[in-house]
Design a protein around this motif. Structure first.
Motif, short mmCIF file in Angstrom:
data_model
loop_
_atom_site.label_atom_id
_atom_site.label_comp_id
_atom_site.label_asym_id
_atom_site.label_seq_id
_atom_site.Cartn_x
_atom_site.Cartn_y
_atom_site.Cartn_z
N TRP A 271 -21.25 22.48 0.94
CA TRP A 271 -20.45 22.41 -0.35
C TRP A 271 -20.11 23.57 -0.97
O TRP A 271 -21.08 24.44 -1.24
CB TRP A 271 -21.00 21.31 -1.24
N ASP B 197 -15.50 19.10 -0.15
CA ASP B 197 -15.13 19.02 -1.44
C ASP B 197 -14.08 17.81 -1.59
O ASP B 197 -13.33 17.46 -0.76
CB ASP B 197 -14.25 20.34 -1.89
N SER C 207 -15.58 24.55 1.15
CA SER C 207 -16.74 23.94 1.94
C SER C 207 -16.57 24.56 3.55
O SER C 207 -15.65 25.19 4.04
CB SER C 207 -16.62 22.60 1.93
#
Length: 729
Positions: A144, A201, A483
């Motif tokens: 992330w 995300d 990400s």
């Protein structure tokens, strides 16, 4: 303004004016050039009359511009209600500190508070009244991108840092109104945004209510208890319902249980995105869901402005809901002193004195040095000696791209690069470091270094005593919408490392990155210094550590995986019915066949130029034993058995051996930064209270279970020994 006057002001407002207060737009709409306003207004469907009622402004820059907009706004607003300026000040305004994940490595709540205080001074004098910080999202998946804004994987530590930042931004209760060098803090993103599926995300979050409350909500709660005046909704779903329209999350938990009475603001466009999520058919339904969930301000979409009036007229929305939201917004403006002082702290002359001041940069340099983490130091390669010849190589060697993706007002042209930091570091005889630090003339690409760069790097490495290889990520490779499924260093950087290592094995890797990385490929490095995105004074602080002017003390707050296939890998995992530790040679236990269960660099890990040893902990309890009335006192001696003064971060871990709900194999319950002179021994003390071992049970109650606990004091979450047993009555 008195509370009664605020309520009287509300009674004077038309419904249209109230709805305007619930809307936030960017400063583009207030440009003094008509041609600059036309595009945004047309795109969003706003007219000049509506703009006069919009209650808050996002992303305006500078004292002069804020004063101009405020002056014109109040002249046109019928009731002369001031607007309020907000902005993304995440880890510094113009004086940029390390990214929060890096700052967390200091394990220093005072550093967080000081960073927030400096940020508030710079932001407020530049016209802002509220900042979108702290981010309190607990993260256990380094894929992330927004992990860079977080403080890591532990709920206890997360809450301590969140509380410190709120205090730094806002000061003590009541200071916002009388101290215009303070700003309102906005806690984000409520809730559990850091647990998005696959580390992608804006993605779905799906977990049990028990896990949500016990692990993920603790940090937000700590920030709210510290007095944060705003909360921002998250983009993700929670329990199948997008957070921005999630009444259970926002009303039942945030408002009723946590007692939050401040302003709830959506994230950018999140109200209208309820349509994309598929829980709203149109803007009208999105507005209804959000206002019933208690969202007070809609950021940068106009579902409220377009549809709330009709919803009130039809009876679908009670106007009292709108009144409640408007009243919260007016109260916040009053807390900030905006009714009496609409320009608040915005001051052009003081802005020049305060923003990016010498003292603020010195503070950033000191705190940055605390945040650096020494991951490896074979054969005491570091600290370097000023007499050594150094080849400084790699894509980040001269790059000013060291501020991170969320340094909104940071200027890379004023950042101290690694090269500048090393060359400014004076040698023992006062001679410039320039003659000792050499680098390639052609800049090295982050992904595919050219053959000429590799050849020049190899040539310099052949003739150097030591190579500093500056590797990592571009700032665009982490942050929002960044990400990554592959968190290795780029292949081109590994190729550069291999080529240099063939001619000079004495390599110190300095990493610039926004997430824990899979560091396979650079195992042969003699030393690895994790610098994160270190901010404005990054190069200077790194030089301080590399040459020993500062002894590194940082420790990671998020585990570095051995392999991306382990993710999520974190220190406080739950025990299983077939734990690997009890039978590591058996097949039918919880393990991988091709990689270990453990992180390469675990939570709490970090080296020093000093060496610290721990004695066996001793526990004492007054009365009849460990209970709600009688905390346990744990004492342990720590010795700096080296010849170098240093700071050790001592960590208290606890394991609840039997619980109604399966408990983690260990949990952080305390920490201390301990400064020890060379050869010094000191006894430190932790107090473990019964409330420290409470957790959320299946009925959502927070309580402890009587029984036995194991307790350790150690320098990281992996190297635990000499546990003591503690019984809770």
């Amino acid at each position: 303004m008195e509370q009664s006057n605020i309520e009287d002001l509300l009674r004077q407002m038309t419904l249209e004016e109230k709805i305007g207060q619930l809307t936030q737009i960017t400063g583009d709409f207030y440009s003094d050039k008509a041609e600059d306003r036309t595009g945004p207004m047309s795109q969003l469907g706003l007219d000049d009359e509506q703009i006069t009622n919009v209650g808050t402004v996002l992303g305006v820059v500078g004292a002069s511009e804020c004063r101009r907009i405020q002056r014109q706004y109040m002249e046109r607003n019928r009731l002369h209600i001031p607007t309020m300026f907000m902005g993304d000040v995440i880890h510094g305004y113009e004086t940029i500190f390390p990214i929060p994940l890096g700052l967390a490595s200091s394990w220093d709540t005072d550093a967080f508070e000081e960073m927030a205080r400096v940020s508030a001074e710079e932001a407020s004098v530049s016209g802002l009244s509220a900042v979108f910080s702290p981010m309190v999202d607990l993260v256990r998946d380094p894929r992330w991108g927004r992990v860079m804004e977080s403080t890591g994987e532990d709920p206890f530590l997360n809450g301590k840092f969140a509380s410190a930042m709120v205090t730094g931004y806002q000061g003590e209760p009541g200071e916002l109104q009388d101290h215009f060098n303070k700003v309102a803090a906005c806690v984000k993103h409520f809730a559990a945004y850091g647990a998005v599926t696959g580390g992608r995300d804006y993605n779905t979050v799906d977990m049990s209510e028990q896990r949500l409350r016990d692990v993920y909500l603790r940090g937000y709660h700590a920030a709210i208890e510290a007095g944060a005046r705003l909360v921002m909704t998250s983009f993700n779903t929670v329990g199948g319902i997008p957070a921005t329209g999630n009444r259970h999350l926002m009303q039942d938990i945030l408002r009723d249980e946590f007692g939050f009475d401040g302003v709830l603001i959506s994230d950018f466009g999140a109200v209208k995105e309820l349509i994309s999520h598929g829980v709203a058919a149109d803007e009208s339904q999105a507005a209804s869901l959000s206002i019933h969930a208690g969202v007070d301000i809609e950021m940068m979409t106009l579902c409220y402005m377009h549809t709330l009036e009709a919803l009130v007229t039809s009876g679908a929305v009670d106007e009292r809901l709108i009144d409640e939201s408007v009243l919260r917004i007016l109260r916040l403006k009053n807390e900030l002193g905006l009714f009496e002082h609409p320009f608040r702290g915005a001051d052009e002359a003081r802005e020049k004195e305060i923003v990016f001041s010498t003292s603020h940069r010195a503070t950033a340099r000191r705190i940055t040095a605390e945040s650096l983490v020494l991951l490896r130091n074979n054969d005491a390669t570091l600290p370097l000696k000023a007499s050594q010849s150094i080849a400084l190589l790699g894509p980040a060697a001269q790059s000013p791209d060291i501020l991170g993706a969320w340094s909104w007002r940071g200027r890379t042209d004023r950042a101290v690069t690694l090269m500048q930091g090393l060359r400014k570091f004076a040698s023992a005889d006062g001679e410039s470091m320039r003659s000792h630090v050499k680098t390639t003339e052609e800049r090295c690409d982050y992904f595919v270094p050219t053959e000429s760069v590799i050849a020049a790097s190899v040539e310099l490495a052949k003739h150097a005593d030591v190579v500093i290889l500056a590797l990592g990520e571009l700032s665009t490779m982490s942050g929002e919408a960044a990400s990554r499924s592959n968190i290795h260093l780029p292949k081109g950087q590994i190729a550069l490392f291999d080529a240099v290592h063939k001619v000079n094995p004495h390599i110190v890797v300095v990493l610039f990155n926004g997430r824990p990385l899979d560091l396979s490929g650079i195992e042969a490095a003699d030393a690895i210094l994790e610098a994160w995105y270190p901010g404005t004074e990054g190069g200077a602080a790194i030089a301080d550590v590399l040459f020993g002017a500062v002894n590194p003390s940082g420790k990671v707050t998020m585990s570095f995986p051995e392999s991306v296939g382990q993710i999520p890998v974190f220190y406080d995992e739950d025990n299983t019915g077939r734990p690997y530790e009890q039978a590591p040679n058996e097949k039918y236990v919880s393990k991988y066949l091709d990689v270990s269960n453990y992180a390469a660099y675990p939570f709490g890990f970090g080296l020093s130029y000093s060496h610290f040893s721990y004695g066996s902990p001793v526990v004492s309890v007054s009365g009849n034993g460990f209970s709600a009335e009688h905390p346990a006192i744990i004492r342990v001696s720590i010795t700096n058995d080296s010849e170098v003064d240093g700071v050790e971060i001592a960590q208290l871990y606890v394991r609840d051996l039997v619980g109604e709900v399966v408990r983690p194999v260990k949990q952080l319950k305390g920490f201390q930064r301990v400064a020890l002179a060379a050869g010094e021994t000191r006894e430190i003390e932790f107090e473990l209270d019964e409330k420290d071992v409470r957790y959320v049970h299946l009925d959502d109650s927070m309580r402890s279970d009587p029984g036995d606990f194991l307790v350790w004091v150690a320098g990281n979450s992996r190297d635990l020994s000499n546990p003591i047993r503690l019984h809770l009555e």
